[in-house]
Motif scaffolding. Structure first.
Motif, mmCIF file in Angstrom:
data_model
loop_
_atom_site.group_PDB
_atom_site.id
_atom_site.type_symbol
_atom_site.label_atom_id
_atom_site.label_comp_id
_atom_site.label_asym_id
_atom_site.label_seq_id
_atom_site.Cartn_x
_atom_site.Cartn_y
_atom_site.Cartn_z
ATOM 1 N N THR A 59 6.895 14.295 51.510
ATOM 2 C CA THR A 59 8.176 13.124 51.900
ATOM 3 C C THR A 59 9.309 13.466 51.072
ATOM 4 O OG1 THR A 59 5.662 11.309 51.362
ATOM 5 C CG2 THR A 59 8.004 11.072 50.676
ATOM 6 N N ALA A 60 8.879 14.379 50.383
ATOM 7 C CA ALA A 60 10.258 14.973 49.805
ATOM 8 C C ALA A 60 10.725 16.185 50.152
ATOM 9 C CB ALA A 60 9.949 15.985 48.804
ATOM 10 N N THR A 61 10.601 16.877 51.816
ATOM 11 C CA THR A 61 10.908 17.766 52.976
ATOM 12 C C THR A 61 11.572 16.732 53.831
ATOM 13 O OG1 THR A 61 9.139 19.374 52.273
ATOM 14 C CG2 THR A 61 10.335 19.076 54.175
ATOM 15 N N LYS A 62 11.095 15.522 54.129
ATOM 16 C CA LYS A 62 11.280 14.773 55.375
ATOM 17 C C LYS A 62 12.559 14.197 54.464
ATOM 18 C CE LYS A 62 8.996 15.227 58.983
ATOM 19 N NZ LYS A 62 9.715 15.038 59.847
ATOM 20 N N GLU A 63 12.795 14.255 53.231
ATOM 21 C CA GLU A 63 13.842 13.479 52.423
ATOM 22 C C GLU A 63 15.014 13.975 52.532
ATOM 23 O OE1 GLU A 63 12.544 11.456 49.272
ATOM 24 O OE2 GLU A 63 11.647 9.742 49.754
ATOM 25 N N ALA A 64 14.623 15.469 52.028
ATOM 26 C CA ALA A 64 15.662 15.910 52.593
ATOM 27 C C ALA A 64 16.606 17.262 53.521
ATOM 28 C CB ALA A 64 14.871 17.646 51.429
ATOM 29 N N GLU A 65 15.678 16.661 54.767
ATOM 30 C CA GLU A 65 15.828 17.053 55.821
ATOM 31 C C GLU A 65 16.903 15.655 56.284
ATOM 32 O OE1 GLU A 65 12.589 17.548 58.378
ATOM 33 O OE2 GLU A 65 11.961 19.190 57.369
ATOM 34 N N GLU A 66 16.626 15.001 55.740
ATOM 35 C CA GLU A 66 17.296 14.001 56.435
ATOM 36 C C GLU A 66 18.563 13.904 55.780
ATOM 37 O OE1 GLU A 66 15.042 10.426 55.889
ATOM 38 O OE2 GLU A 66 14.117 10.961 57.098
ATOM 39 N N ALA A 67 18.333 14.347 54.209
ATOM 40 C CA ALA A 67 19.897 14.421 53.197
ATOM 41 C C ALA A 67 20.783 14.828 54.291
ATOM 42 C CB ALA A 67 19.639 14.739 52.156
ATOM 43 N N LEU A 68 19.969 16.314 54.309
ATOM 44 C CA LEU A 68 21.122 17.421 54.845
ATOM 45 C C LEU A 68 21.608 16.986 56.407
ATOM 46 C CD1 LEU A 68 21.437 20.667 54.447
ATOM 47 C CD2 LEU A 68 19.491 21.352 55.911
ATOM 48 N N HIS A 69 20.467 16.527 57.257
ATOM 49 C CA HIS A 69 21.380 16.105 58.536
ATOM 50 C C HIS A 69 23.092 14.726 58.572
ATOM 51 C CE1 HIS A 69 21.348 14.586 62.753
ATOM 52 N NE2 HIS A 69 21.527 13.168 61.751
ATOM 53 N N ARG A 70 22.094 14.228 57.222
ATOM 54 C CA ARG A 70 23.255 12.965 56.876
ATOM 55 C C ARG A 70 24.810 14.145 56.016
ATOM 56 N NH1 ARG A 70 19.755 10.078 54.495
ATOM 57 N NH2 ARG A 70 20.105 10.441 52.618
ATOM 58 N N SER A 71 24.128 15.317 55.422
ATOM 59 C CA SER A 71 25.632 16.020 54.779
ATOM 60 C C SER A 71 25.866 16.409 55.972
ATOM 61 C CB SER A 71 24.617 16.977 54.090
ATOM 62 O OG SER A 71 25.184 16.157 52.832
ATOM 63 N N GLN A 72 25.296 17.353 56.839
ATOM 64 C CA GLN A 72 26.382 18.242 58.282
ATOM 65 C C GLN A 72 26.752 17.111 58.902
ATOM 66 O OE1 GLN A 72 22.524 19.409 60.619
ATOM 67 N NE2 GLN A 72 22.644 21.584 59.258
#
Length: 497
Positions: free
Chosen positions: A246-259
């Motif tokens: 879950t934490a990894t998915k949330e981090a990936e989504e946050a990274l995608h939003r930042s990108q």
């Protein structure tokens, strides 16, 4: 898992329980009773053989050294009872009974010592097993990874404590496939069913990723890996790991939003730098509209209005107005903040639209732009705005790289075609100063720039966009002979209607 209790010799004790003291006292009293009976009794039997009982009792309450001492003591008591009873007369039957007793004591002592050594080794292994279990449980808690087992075809399951915690199952509940499916998110239930079907089909390895819907309404993302193992009876069992990602998915989504936000900021910044070019691109059709409108009025104001010329002027006004609206549409599209939408695109159209937006910038730097493209469409699947951003960044970088060059013509050649491995390839080659071999490997790294006022994010964002499209981007250069920036994307055949 079944727990084993450790015996007295598994670890040193500072206190001895009353039962141990009673056993020790009983062994000493029994030894004294056997000694007195052997000494004072006139029975023609090997009474000293009863010392075996004393040794066996001591094996449970004494250490190995103490048991060895007790065994030697029993042998001494046997000899002492024989000498006290018969003196120096070495009578054959009593002496034979004495030898039998001594042999029994020696054999019992040897077996007791061997038993104690095996017991201590087993207790040491049990201690190591308990320690390994504790380490494994701690590692699973830290890594949010549980272990599971699935016996086929009975579908009986085994779960670790961490796997239960991930699914939030009570300790008293025996997990089953039905309970797993009841915890699975409705949108992902088909993925879990497919995994179960693979298990019944006895696939060697299985992997799936799905979401869990918790009783409190929260969602978890889990990843499950399992491998088939054959047991001794010919049955099939799957041993696997269940990871809470879950934490990894949330981090990936946050990274995608930042990108995405960073790419949007870069696009807006690029449009700001191209403000003069954009104003020129808009002013040209507007000026043409004004000119054609004035011409149309003059043809109408004549004594005999020339309606054909007026019609032609109106057609030109319509064309130029459409051209201006297209420029504004492209600018609005590039500046709009939207999520990427991968659709089927003709890379020719994307290239020409991007080139039209920077054509004024190219002319301002006195660069000759040559577009070389095949006649057939080059179909790829991607986001039009993001691919335009990549091409615009590469074009502007090439133009700016040649801005300090004097004494020869500045040429930027853009070629679009298919590579030998079947990908669509876009190559931008300039005849500028080139890129040094030292800077070439770092060209697409974040915050790396050779411009005094540069941020070092343009090419890094280009690489992120191309990677997200399943392609690759690279640069080639020889110092003093220009540079070539290239990217390739997988080709995609259009679906026939």
């Amino acid at each position: 898992m079944k727990r084993f209790s450790t015996g007295p010799s598994a670890a040193p004790h500072t206190e001895v329980s009353p039962s141990i003291w009673l056993l020790r006292a009983g062994a000493v009293m029994l030894a004294m009773i056997i000694f007195l009976i052997d000494w004072l009794s006139s029975l023609d039997v090997a009474i000293a053989v009863l010392y075996v009982t004393v040794i066996l009792m001591c094996a449970d309450v004494f250490s190995r050294k103490s048991v060895m001492a007790v065994s030697i003591g029993c042998g001494v008591l046997t000899l002492a009872a024989f000498l006290l009873s018969h003196g120096a007369e070495w009578m054959v039957p009593p002496f034979a009974r004495c030898l039998v007793s001594l042999c029994a004591i020696a054999i019992t002592a040897f077996l007791a010592m061997k038993h104690m050594a095996s017991r201590d080794a087993l207790q040491a292994q049990i201690h190591l097993l308990h320690r390994s279990e504790a380490f494994l449980a701690g590692a699973q808690r830290l890594s949010l990874t549980g272990s599971i087992g699935l016996k086929m075809p009975s579908a009986r399951m085994y779960w670790s404590d961490e796997a239960r915690r991930i699914f939030q199952f009570d300790e008293s509940l025996q997990p089953t496939l039905e309970y797993m499916m009841s915890r699975t998110h409705p949108d992902d239930i088909d993925d879990l069913k497919s995994l179960i079907e693979q298990a019944y089909a006895r696939h060697a390895n299985m992997e799936a990723e799905f979401r869990l819907l918790m009783p409190d309404g929260s969602c978890k993302s889990v990843r499950m890996l399992a491998q088939q193992v054959e047991d001794g009876s010919g049955g099939c069992e799957y041993i696997g790991a269940l990871m809470d990602v879950t934490a990894t998915k949330e981090a990936e989504e946050a990274l995608h939003r930042s990108q995405s936000q960073l790419a949007h900021v870069t696009r807006v910044t690029t449009l700001g730098e191209m403000a003069a070019s954009i104003a020129h691109e808009v002013n040209q059709p507007l000026s043409a509209v004004t000119t054609n409108a004035e011409a149309g009025l003059r043809w109408l104001n004549r004594e005999v209005p020339n309606l054909d010329e007026v019609r032609s002027a109106i057609e030109r006004i319509k064309s130029e107005a459409h051209r201006a609206s297209e420029v504004i549409r492209r600018i609005r599209t590039l500046s709009r903040k939207t999520d990427p939408q991968h659709v089927l695109l003709d890379l020719h159209d994307v290239l020409h639209e991007a080139a039209d937006l920077v054509r004024r910038e190219v002319s301002r730097h006195r660069v000759s732009l040559v577009l070389q493209a095949a006649d057939e469409p080059v179909w790829v699947r991607g986001d039009r705005v993001q691919l335009q951003q990549v091409i615009i960044n590469l074009l502007i970088n090439a133009v700016q790289a040649m801005s300090g060059m004097h004494g020869r013509a500045r040429t930027l050649s853009v070629s679009l075609g298919n590579s030998e491995d079947g990908d669509a390839t876009l190559c931008l080659r300039d005849n500028g100063p080139g890129i040094s071999a030292q800077n070439l490997p770092n060209l697409f790294n974040p915050f790396f720039t050779t411009k005094p006022e540069g941020m070092g994010m343009g090419l890094s964002i280009c690489r992120s966009i191309i990677d997200a499209h399943g392609g690759r981007i690279w640069a080639e250069s020889e110092l003093g002979h220009g540079a070539s920036l290239n990217f390739s994307l997988p080709l995609c055949e259009p679906v026939a209607s």
